[in-house]
Design an enzyme around this catalytic site. Structure first.
Site, short mmCIF file in Angstrom:
data_model
loop_
_atom_site.label_atom_id
_atom_site.label_comp_id
_atom_site.label_asym_id
_atom_site.label_seq_id
_atom_site.Cartn_x
_atom_site.Cartn_y
_atom_site.Cartn_z
N LYS A 1 8.51 67.66 17.19
CA LYS A 1 7.90 66.82 17.29
C LYS A 1 7.56 66.36 15.84
O LYS A 1 8.11 65.43 14.69
CB LYS A 1 6.71 66.75 17.69
CG LYS A 1 6.64 66.74 19.20
CD LYS A 1 4.83 66.45 19.64
CE LYS A 1 5.98 66.16 21.69
NZ LYS A 1 4.71 65.83 22.25
N LYS B 1 18.44 64.98 30.30
CA LYS B 1 17.01 65.00 30.77
C LYS B 1 16.63 63.87 30.97
O LYS B 1 16.21 63.16 28.92
CB LYS B 1 16.37 66.38 29.96
CG LYS B 1 15.24 66.39 31.41
CD LYS B 1 14.51 67.40 31.59
CE LYS B 1 13.05 67.36 32.21
NZ LYS B 1 11.57 68.33 31.27
N LYS C 1 10.78 59.80 29.07
CA LYS C 1 10.07 59.22 28.33
C LYS C 1 10.02 58.34 27.84
O LYS C 1 10.27 57.19 27.35
CB LYS C 1 8.31 59.75 28.80
CG LYS C 1 8.08 59.92 30.35
CD LYS C 1 5.98 60.21 29.88
CE LYS C 1 5.70 60.41 31.67
NZ LYS C 1 4.20 60.38 30.71
#
Ligand code: TRP
Length: 356
Positions: free
Chosen positions: A141, A223, A226
């Site tokens: 991140k 995958k 969101k």
């Protein structure tokens, strides 16, 4: 086992010190406690539903389930205030619409119980920087921005540990991306226990029975996520039937014919897994069902199954959102029921450490 005895003793303590209803005491004594955290960001999709929501709903009688909308975790990166407030309610409504029953499970918002932030601070003081520096999610991140991301993003796992440890949680359902955070939670609890004696229950990971891993429709090697922007990537739980049909029609397949569960053919494998997620049925049964049929049939039938499953959920969601005051009341009630447990654990830790 020693741990079990310790836990029993601790529960007696918790029960004695917390002001709980008779029913709650009963549940605690007979059922394992499962804690799940959900981010109030992004739009929930069928990957979240098949990988998590479905099991949460199904396990409500077996476990004492706690579902937490983690708004304090959300602000580790900037959130528009109105959007954050709205998304917190939206996620809660989605969980309720999916079948979380606030009578049997506890559903609440993290920031409504002050003990989360308080315990996180105390845990901070026992979590070495090196443990946090090893977290792969932080490294991903933060990327190149390590100097400018918030301290909260770095410290995210300490708050997650507090969430889990406050409720003497036995089991935490974790996907691959959260395993390392749960390990850190266990290490933090063990560190407190070894410094001060038995204080915190050390939780175990629980992996869903069938690890339904739903991949992106546009790219079945990634995958379903969101944060992926591409329009054809994910089927959102609130998508209209038309959107669902269109996205499935456009899903990536391959140039072969047979409709079989073959991992070497990720597109068709993914569509079949989604079908299986919604219908149940074994791989052999599903393959037999599609024997001799083409990709058009597979996509058409899959779209029907998904639309049929999501329509009642979407309708319940809109009903709930028509009465936001009711959602707020359910969330406030969840927090009121849990606060005494969280406060008792925090008090126990504070006493051990020499605070208060
Ligand atoms: N970190 C989790 C996620 O991103 C959310 C979360 C916060 C959580 N606290 C938790 C999950 C406690 C399980 C237990 O998905």
């Amino acid at each position: 086992m020693e741990l079990q005895t310790e836990r029993a003793a601790r529960l007696e303590y918790t029960v004695a010190t917390a002001t709980r209803g008779a029913a709650a005491i009963d549940i605690v004594k007979t059922k394992k406690c499962v804690f799940s955290g959900v981010q109030p960001t992004g739009d929930a999709h069928i990957g979240n539903f098949l990988g998590a929501f479905k099991y949460w709903v199904a396990s409500q009688d077996e476990f004492e389930n706690i579902f937490c909308v983690v708004d304090l975790h959300a602000i580790t990166v900037y959130q528009d205030p109105a959007t954050l407030r709205e998304q917190t309610r939206t996620v809660a409504a989605l969980l309720l619409a999916a079948g979380i029953d606030p009578e049997r499970s506890a559903l609440f918002v993290q920031s409504h119980i002050g003990a989360h932030a308080e315990l996180a601070w105390i845990l901070n003081c026992f979590i070495p920087m090196g443990w946090l520096q090893r977290m792969t999610q932080f490294k991903e991140k933060a990327g190149e921005d390590r100097e400018s991301v918030s301290t909260g993003l770095f410290d995210y796992p300490a708050l997650m540990a507090a969430d889990i440890l406050l409720y003497d949680t036995d089991l935490v359902p974790v996907g691959d991306d959260q395993k390392q955070h749960l390990e850190l939670t266990r290490d933090a609890a063990q560190r407190i226990n070894s410094l001060y004696g038995p204080t915190l229950v050390v939780p175990e990971p629980s992996i869903p029975p069938v690890a339904a891993r739903v991949m992106g429709l546009d790219d079945p090697t990634k995958k379903m996520s969101k944060s992926e922007e591409a329009a054809g990537h994910a089927i959102l739980l609130l998508d209209s039937p038309d959107d669902i049909v269109r996205k499935i029609k456009r899903a990536t397949t391959d140039s072969q014919r047979d409709i079989v569960f073959d991992r070497q053919r990720p597109g068709v494998f993914n569509l079949l897994s989604i079908y299986q997620g919604f219908t149940g049925g074994s791989e052999a049964e599903i393959e037999a069902h599609f024997d001799g049929k083409g990709y058009g049939d597979l996509k058409g039938e899959l779209a029907e199954v998904v639309v049929a499953a999501l329509t009642p959920l979407r309708e319940r969601y809109h009903e709930l959102m028509n009465d936001p005051g009711e959602i707020d009341r359910i969330l406030a009630d969840g927090a009121d029921r849990l606060r005494p447990i969280a406060t008792a654990t925090l008090k126990r830790v504070m006493e051990q450490v020499g605070l208060g």
